[in-house]
Design an enzyme around this catalytic site. Structure first.
Site, mmCIF file in Angstrom:
data_model
loop_
_atom_site.group_PDB
_atom_site.id
_atom_site.type_symbol
_atom_site.label_atom_id
_atom_site.label_comp_id
_atom_site.label_asym_id
_atom_site.label_seq_id
_atom_site.Cartn_x
_atom_site.Cartn_y
_atom_site.Cartn_z
ATOM 1 N N CYS A 93 0.872 -1.184 0.000
ATOM 2 C CA CYS A 93 0.000 0.000 0.000
ATOM 3 C C CYS A 93 0.907 1.232 0.000
ATOM 4 O O CYS A 93 2.077 1.137 -0.385
ATOM 5 C CB CYS A 93 -0.976 -0.032 1.179
ATOM 6 N N ASN B 115 2.339 1.462 4.408
ATOM 7 C CA ASN B 115 2.657 0.191 5.098
ATOM 8 C C ASN B 115 2.386 0.269 6.605
ATOM 9 O O ASN B 115 3.059 -0.394 7.389
ATOM 10 C CB ASN B 115 4.110 -0.248 4.823
ATOM 11 N N CYS C 114 -1.257 0.717 7.458
ATOM 12 C CA CYS C 114 -2.688 0.413 7.607
ATOM 13 C C CYS C 114 -3.075 -0.826 6.801
ATOM 14 O O CYS C 114 -3.195 -1.917 7.345
ATOM 15 C CB CYS C 114 -3.552 1.606 7.175
ATOM 16 N N ARG C 115 -3.277 -0.671 5.486
ATOM 17 C CA ARG C 115 -3.889 -1.759 4.713
ATOM 18 C C ARG C 115 -2.978 -2.956 4.481
ATOM 19 O O ARG C 115 -3.402 -4.107 4.648
ATOM 20 C CB ARG C 115 -4.390 -1.213 3.366
ATOM 21 N N SER C 116 -1.730 -2.720 4.076
ATOM 22 C CA SER C 116 -0.894 -3.897 3.730
ATOM 23 C C SER C 116 -0.488 -4.721 4.958
ATOM 24 O O SER C 116 -0.462 -5.951 4.863
ATOM 25 C CB SER C 116 0.303 -3.518 2.854
ATOM 26 N N ASP D 199 -8.299 3.685 1.640
ATOM 27 C CA ASP D 199 -7.322 4.071 2.651
ATOM 28 C C ASP D 199 -8.063 4.636 3.862
ATOM 29 O O ASP D 199 -8.734 5.660 3.758
ATOM 30 C CB ASP D 199 -6.420 5.148 2.026
HETATM 31 P P1 4NP Z 1 -1.711 2.808 4.159
HETATM 32 O O1 4NP Z 1 -2.354 4.156 4.762
HETATM 33 O O2 4NP Z 1 -1.198 3.149 2.767
HETATM 34 O O3 4NP Z 1 -2.866 1.865 4.108
HETATM 35 O O4 4NP Z 1 -0.609 2.394 5.101
HETATM 36 C C1 4NP Z 1 -1.672 5.359 4.825
HETATM 37 C C2 4NP Z 1 -0.932 5.652 5.937
HETATM 38 C C3 4NP Z 1 -0.280 6.859 6.035
HETATM 39 C C4 4NP Z 1 -0.383 7.770 4.995
HETATM 40 C C5 4NP Z 1 -1.121 7.480 3.884
HETATM 41 C C6 4NP Z 1 -1.761 6.262 3.794
HETATM 42 N N1 4NP Z 1 0.272 9.036 5.107
HETATM 43 O O5 4NP Z 1 0.033 9.886 4.237
HETATM 44 O O6 4NP Z 1 1.050 9.256 6.029
#
Ligand code: 4NP
Length: 157
Positions: free
Chosen positions: A8, A11, A13-15, A126
């Site tokens: 994702c 790294n 949240c989703r992955s 997200d």
């Molecule tokens: P992820 O979510 O891609 O599912 O880990 C996010 C976590 C942090 C951010 C964006 C997406 N960020 O912009 O910091």
């Protein structure tokens, strides 16, 4: 051995959730030894950090402990080490297509929703800016999707 990398953006949240759920379902099926499962982000802002605390809590509701995972950014070697690199959304897939070293490495690069029948989603949304209900919703989605993915990987093997 199935080598699978979920990717994702951050790294955190989703992955890591997908990593935890696929490992969980493989354990329940008694086939965890046949899988090497990991996750990474296309970005490096959170490298070395634990998953978001809301994700840790949402996964724990399913009996899945992802608190020991640490974020990392994908690197060139991952495109050789993993047979399957699975993007959580279409932006992640586009980024991975650009990051993929040329000439093409050994892996299959896929969008998660393209791998399973009737996923009910195209992108895994997200939840980062959302409420805890968004984290619960993504967890439910990924729990089901990882179970379906495991069935597919075992059937294709
Ligand atoms: P992820 O979510 O891609 O599912 O880990 C996010 C976590 C942090 C951010 C964006 C997406 N960020 O912009 O910091």
């Amino acid at each position: 051995m199935n080598n699978i990398l979920f990717v994702c953006l951050g790294n955190i949240c989703r992955s890591p959730l997908a990593e935890g759920f696929l490992r969980h379902h493989a354990k329940l099926k008694g086939c965890a030894d046949s899988f090497n499962i990991d996750s990474a982000g296309t970005g490096n802002w959170h490298s070395g950090k634990s998953p978001d605390r809301r994700v840790i809590r949402a996964a724990a509701e399913y009996g899945v402990d992802i608190s020991a995972l640490r974020a990392r950014q994908i690197s060139n070697i991952d495109f050789d080490r993993f047979q399957h690199i699975i993007a959580l959304d279409r932006d992640n897939l586009t980024d991975l297509e650009h990051l993929r070293p040329s000439p093409s490495a050994n892996c299959r690069l896929s969008l998660f929703s393209d791998l399973i029948d009737k996923p009910g989603f195209i992108d895994v949304p997200d939840p980062w800016y959302g409420s805890y209900a968004d984290f619960e919703s993504v967890s439910q989605q990924l729990d089901r999707a990882c179970k379906a993915l495991l069935e597919k990987l075992l059937t294709d093997a």
